[in-house]
Write a protein that holds these residues in place. Structure first.
Motif, PDB file in Angstrom:
ATOM      1  N   ASP A 239       0.854  -1.188   0.000  1.00  0.00           N
ATOM      2  CA  ASP A 239       0.000   0.000   0.000  1.00  0.00           C
ATOM      3  C   ASP A 239       0.888   1.236   0.000  1.00  0.00           C
ATOM      4  OD1 ASP A 239      -1.911   1.934   0.335  1.00  0.00           O
ATOM      5  OD2 ASP A 239      -2.560   1.292   2.326  1.00  0.00           O
ATOM      6  N   LEU A 240       0.942   1.917  -1.148  1.00  0.00           N
ATOM      7  CA  LEU A 240       1.749   3.122  -1.291  1.00  0.00           C
ATOM      8  C   LEU A 240       0.888   4.351  -1.028  1.00  0.00           C
ATOM      9  CD1 LEU A 240       3.738   2.148  -4.520  1.00  0.00           C
ATOM     10  CD2 LEU A 240       4.447   1.902  -2.133  1.00  0.00           C
ATOM     11  N   PHE A 247      -6.457   1.465   3.750  1.00  0.00           N
ATOM     12  CA  PHE A 247      -6.478   0.399   2.750  1.00  0.00           C
ATOM     13  C   PHE A 247      -5.711  -0.828   3.235  1.00  0.00           C
ATOM     14  CE2 PHE A 247      -7.353   4.007  -0.166  1.00  0.00           C
ATOM     15  CZ  PHE A 247      -8.478   3.504  -0.805  1.00  0.00           C
ATOM     16  N   ALA A 248      -4.530  -0.627   3.794  1.00  0.00           N
ATOM     17  CA  ALA A 248      -3.696  -1.756   4.212  1.00  0.00           C
ATOM     18  C   ALA A 248      -4.375  -2.562   5.312  1.00  0.00           C
ATOM     19  CB  ALA A 248      -2.339  -1.250   4.695  1.00  0.00           C
ATOM     20  N   ARG A 261       0.973 -11.097   3.528  1.00  0.00           N
ATOM     21  CA  ARG A 261       1.936 -10.081   3.933  1.00  0.00           C
ATOM     22  C   ARG A 261       1.474  -8.725   3.394  1.00  0.00           C
ATOM     23  NH1 ARG A 261       4.693 -14.689   2.401  1.00  0.00           N
ATOM     24  NH2 ARG A 261       4.743 -13.955   0.238  1.00  0.00           N
ATOM     25  N   VAL A 262       1.231  -7.800   4.300  1.00  0.00           N
ATOM     26  CA  VAL A 262       0.763  -6.465   3.922  1.00  0.00           C
ATOM     27  C   VAL A 262       1.759  -5.441   4.443  1.00  0.00           C
ATOM     28  CG1 VAL A 262      -1.096  -4.773   4.112  1.00  0.00           C
ATOM     29  CG2 VAL A 262      -1.643  -7.222   4.000  1.00  0.00           C
ATOM     30  N   LEU A 292       1.871  -7.546   8.971  1.00  0.00           N
ATOM     31  CA  LEU A 292       1.289  -6.226   8.709  1.00  0.00           C
ATOM     32  C   LEU A 292       2.251  -5.179   9.249  1.00  0.00           C
ATOM     33  CD1 LEU A 292      -0.993  -4.305   7.857  1.00  0.00           C
ATOM     34  CD2 LEU A 292      -2.136  -4.823  10.023  1.00  0.00           C
ATOM     35  N   VAL A 293       2.963  -4.515   8.353  1.00  0.00           N
ATOM     36  CA  VAL A 293       3.987  -3.564   8.771  1.00  0.00           C
ATOM     37  C   VAL A 293       3.777  -2.233   8.053  1.00  0.00           C
ATOM     38  CG1 VAL A 293       5.692  -5.347   9.268  1.00  0.00           C
ATOM     39  CG2 VAL A 293       5.624  -4.331   6.989  1.00  0.00           C
ATOM     40  N   PHE A 294       4.141  -1.166   8.737  1.00  0.00           N
ATOM     41  CA  PHE A 294       4.081   0.177   8.173  1.00  0.00           C
ATOM     42  C   PHE A 294       5.438   0.837   8.364  1.00  0.00           C
ATOM     43  CE2 PHE A 294      -0.306  -0.807   9.240  1.00  0.00           C
ATOM     44  CZ  PHE A 294      -0.973  -0.403   8.095  1.00  0.00           C
TER      45      PHE A 294
END
Length: 391
Positions: A239-240, A247-248, A261-262, A292-294
């Motif tokens: 998710d850019l 969204f993610a 994997r998100v 799930l990583v940001f």
């Protein structure tokens, strides 16, 4: 929708005011179809999503003008004098009730409105964001720190007069330009983020975080993207321009594939911190959620797409500013091995340009989401699939 401000020619910001809402929606839908007719000729259009034609804005961005003790909250006229719009019918009912009380509080505190022609004064804007919970974020945009000590000393008065306000901050915007806010944010309240429940997830908005203006239609947009993810069943989602992670988080929560994997990438550290908080809360409720990583980063950095595992079992989500993803990022996506793309756009012209730069993809479905009744602004989401292998 009927508006006395428009009828009296005090405000003409709503360019479609007076047109029946059904006609507005049909006109926007036709415009988007026409704009994408060449770049997405085979796309299947879903019915447009809309909400109420009034009382839909969860944000109020109000110019402060007038005199200490007698302020206006609204816009500036052609002479840069204040036009009071405190009863604007676009705002959610909770904001419509709050804005006059904010004006009264500013008068009571004797805050000095900024005078644009004279280039003097302090308080430039008041920014309000309302959550479905009824809680509100209040931001004072000041020219300098002159009123900062006063606001700190009267914080208890603010919370007493405005009990629904959960987050209070000061933004410093020192330049004499038509810029809504500056780079410095000073949080005055104990809480530094507004909780925004959407589709069973809780997003956390810090003072300078972005969230769509229309909560109900934003929720529908997230659900549409999640439905497309469920259909594609990718192993990896990138998710850019992820913002606070809407969204993610929906992609991570979607059904049908364990261990997905998100990864979300966003330039704003505050937004990433908010997204990480939401991710931790989601994991507490849903231990089955995969990775799930940001992370903080520039969506156009060429290394980000290259880090996506090779192969077609991947999906990229982009939600860029009005200018679109541009030729650089479009070329990266085109040259990658991404299998599917979900593109959410607030500018169908830049969307059409970007889709023409992605000849390896075919648009499968598209949909208009009318976030902004009474105006020509729009949001369009498109699902695309790669048809040409670039390996």
């Amino acid at each position: 929708m009927q508006c006395s401000y428009f009828d009296d020619a005090r405000c003409r910001s709503c360019t479609l005011m007076g047109m029946p809402y059904a006609a507005q929606l049909a006109s926007k839908d036709e415009r988007c179809h026409a704009a994408l007719a060449e770049a997405a000729s085979s796309v299947s259009w879903l019915g447009p999503v809309s909400g109420p034609e009034s009382g839909f804005r969860n944000k109020a961005k109000l110019v402060v003008a007038g005199q200490p003790g007698s302020v206006t909250l609204g816009i500036l006229d052609d002479s840069n004098r204040g036009v009071d719009l405190r009863a604007c019918g676009l705002h959610e009912p909770g904001l419509q009730d709050l804005i006059p009380r904010v004006a009264d509080l500013i008068d009571e505190l004797r805050l000095d409105p900024y005078d644009v022609p004279a280039r003097r004064g302090e308080l430039k804007h008041v920014l309000l964001t309302r959550s479905p919970t009824g809680e509100v974020m209040l931001r004072f945009v000041l020219r300098s720190q002159r009123h900062l000590a006063l606001l700190r000393s009267r914080l208890s008065v603010v919370t007493e007069r405005l009990p629904e306000v959960a987050v209070i901050s000061v933004n410093l915007q020192p330049v004499h330009q038509a810029i809504l806010e500056g780079p410095t944010e000073i949080v005055l309240s104990e809480s530094d983020a507004l909780s925004m429940p959407v589709n069973g997830l809780v997003l956390h908005l810090r003072p300078n975080s972005f969230f769509q203006t229309n909560t109900a239609v934003a929720a529908a947009l997230y659900l549409q993207a999640a439905e497309w993810v469920d259909r594609v069943q990718p192993a990896d989602v990138l998710d850019l321009y992820c913002g606070v992670g809407g969204f993610a988080l929906h992609a991570a929560r979607s059904e049908g594939r364990t261990g997905r994997r998100v990864r979300g990438v966003e330039l704003s550290p505050d937004a990433v911190a908010s997204a990480r908080r939401s991710a931790a809360e989601l994991r507490e409720r849903r231990p089955d959620v995969g990775s799930l990583v940001f992370e903080v980063g520039d969506a156009t950095d060429s290394g980000i797409l290259r880090s996506l595992p090779a192969g077609p079992d991947s999906l990229v989500i982009v939600n860029p500013p009005r200018r679109g993803i541009g030729p650089g990022l479009a070329a990266q996506i085109e040259d990658s091995r991404v299998g599917h793309l979900v593109y959410s756009s607030c500018n169908v012209e830049s969307l059409a340009r970007d889709l023409r730069a992605l000849p390896s993809f075919v648009a499968l479905e598209a949909r208009l989401f009318d976030m902004f009744p009474q105006s020509s602004h729009h949001e369009v989401a498109v699902l695309l699939r790669r048809t040409t292998d670039r390996s």
